[in-house]
Design a protein around this motif. Structure first.
Motif, short mmCIF file in Angstrom:
data_model
loop_
_atom_site.label_atom_id
_atom_site.label_comp_id
_atom_site.label_asym_id
_atom_site.label_seq_id
_atom_site.Cartn_x
_atom_site.Cartn_y
_atom_site.Cartn_z
N TRP A 14 2.76 1.52 -2.13
CA TRP A 14 3.92 1.77 -2.99
C TRP A 14 3.56 2.86 -3.98
N TYR A 15 4.45 3.82 -4.08
CA TYR A 15 4.33 4.91 -5.04
C TYR A 15 5.56 4.86 -5.95
N ARG A 16 5.45 5.54 -7.07
CA ARG A 16 6.62 5.65 -7.94
C ARG A 16 6.69 7.04 -8.55
N GLN A 17 7.90 7.40 -8.93
CA GLN A 17 8.12 8.74 -9.47
C GLN A 17 9.24 8.71 -10.50
N THR A 18 9.00 9.41 -11.60
CA THR A 18 10.01 9.60 -12.63
C THR A 18 10.38 11.07 -12.66
N ARG A 35 4.71 12.12 -7.96
CA ARG A 35 4.69 10.78 -7.41
C ARG A 35 3.27 10.21 -7.56
N GLU A 36 3.18 8.96 -8.03
CA GLU A 36 1.87 8.36 -8.24
C GLU A 36 1.71 7.08 -7.44
N LEU A 37 0.49 6.84 -7.01
CA LEU A 37 0.19 5.63 -6.26
C LEU A 37 0.19 4.43 -7.20
N VAL A 38 0.89 3.39 -6.81
CA VAL A 38 0.95 2.15 -7.59
C VAL A 38 0.01 1.11 -6.98
N VAL A 70 -7.04 -4.24 -0.93
CA VAL A 70 -5.99 -3.74 -1.81
C VAL A 70 -6.58 -2.93 -2.96
N SER A 71 -5.76 -2.04 -3.49
CA SER A 71 -6.15 -1.28 -4.68
C SER A 71 -4.89 -1.04 -5.51
N TYR A 72 -5.11 -0.90 -6.82
CA TYR A 72 -4.00 -0.76 -7.75
C TYR A 72 -4.27 0.34 -8.76
N ALA A 73 -3.19 0.92 -9.24
CA ALA A 73 -3.31 1.81 -10.38
C ALA A 73 -3.71 0.98 -11.59
N PHE A 92 0.97 -6.49 -11.01
CA PHE A 92 1.59 -6.25 -9.70
C PHE A 92 0.69 -6.78 -8.60
N THR A 93 1.31 -7.24 -7.52
CA THR A 93 0.56 -7.71 -6.36
C THR A 93 1.21 -7.17 -5.09
N ILE A 94 0.41 -6.51 -4.26
CA ILE A 94 0.89 -6.02 -2.98
C ILE A 94 0.45 -6.98 -1.89
N SER A 95 1.32 -7.20 -0.92
CA SER A 95 0.98 -8.08 0.19
C SER A 95 1.73 -7.60 1.43
N ARG A 96 1.32 -8.13 2.58
CA ARG A 96 1.96 -7.73 3.82
C ARG A 96 2.17 -8.93 4.71
N ASP A 97 3.25 -8.88 5.48
CA ASP A 97 3.55 -9.91 6.47
C ASP A 97 3.67 -9.20 7.80
N ASN A 98 2.61 -9.24 8.59
CA ASN A 98 2.60 -8.49 9.85
C ASN A 98 3.67 -8.99 10.81
N ALA A 99 3.96 -10.27 10.77
CA ALA A 99 4.95 -10.84 11.68
C ALA A 99 6.35 -10.28 11.41
N LYS A 100 6.59 -9.93 10.15
CA LYS A 100 7.90 -9.39 9.75
C LYS A 100 7.88 -7.88 9.59
N ASN A 101 6.74 -7.25 9.85
CA ASN A 101 6.60 -5.80 9.67
C ASN A 101 7.03 -5.36 8.28
#
Length: 121
Positions: A36-40, A45-48, A57-60, A67-76
């Motif tokens: 996930w990136y964000r931009q104002t 654009r910066e990596l979040v 995982v890595s975070y700004a 913030f927490t990033i996660s993935r569900d491979n079954a749901k893509n």
């Protein structure tokens, strides 16, 4: 080709929470990383947050612990849970998928259309 569709943005008060979702048009298992990136306006654009194929995982620094990033491979799908939101988190958030082909040394980046997150004080 990969299509990415973000959802979950909106308006929230400071201290509140939102969860962003990014649905991919095909299996994300083979992606080297998703992020996930964000931009104002007027800013780069910066990596979040990023999650790689192995689950690392890595975070700004600005979002660590909130913030927490996660993935569900079954749901893509990749998620970004955002807690304790601050006005400075206001931005358009973009989903990214990275595919690196070792045989050709080719890097392909795919982007979603973005979703607006606005945090009011």
């Amino acid at each position: 080709q990969v299509q990415l569709m973000e959802s979950g943005g909106g308006l929230v008060q400071a201290g509140g929470s939102l969860r962003l979702s990014c649905a991919a048009s095909r299996s994300i298992v083979s992606f080297n990383a998703m992020g996930w990136y964000r931009q104002t306006p007027g800013e780069q654009r910066e990596l979040v947050a990023r999650i790689n194929s192995g689950g690392g995982v890595s975070y700004a620094d600005s979002v660590k612990g909130r913030f927490t990033i996660s993935r569900d491979n079954a749901k893509n799908t990749v998620y970004l849970q955002m807690n304790s939101l601050k006005p400075e988190d206001t931005a358009v958030y973009y989903c990214n998928a990275l595919i690196f082909t070792a045989t050709t040394m080719r890097r392909d980046d795919y982007w979603g259309q973005g979703t607006q997150v606005t945090v009011s004080s």
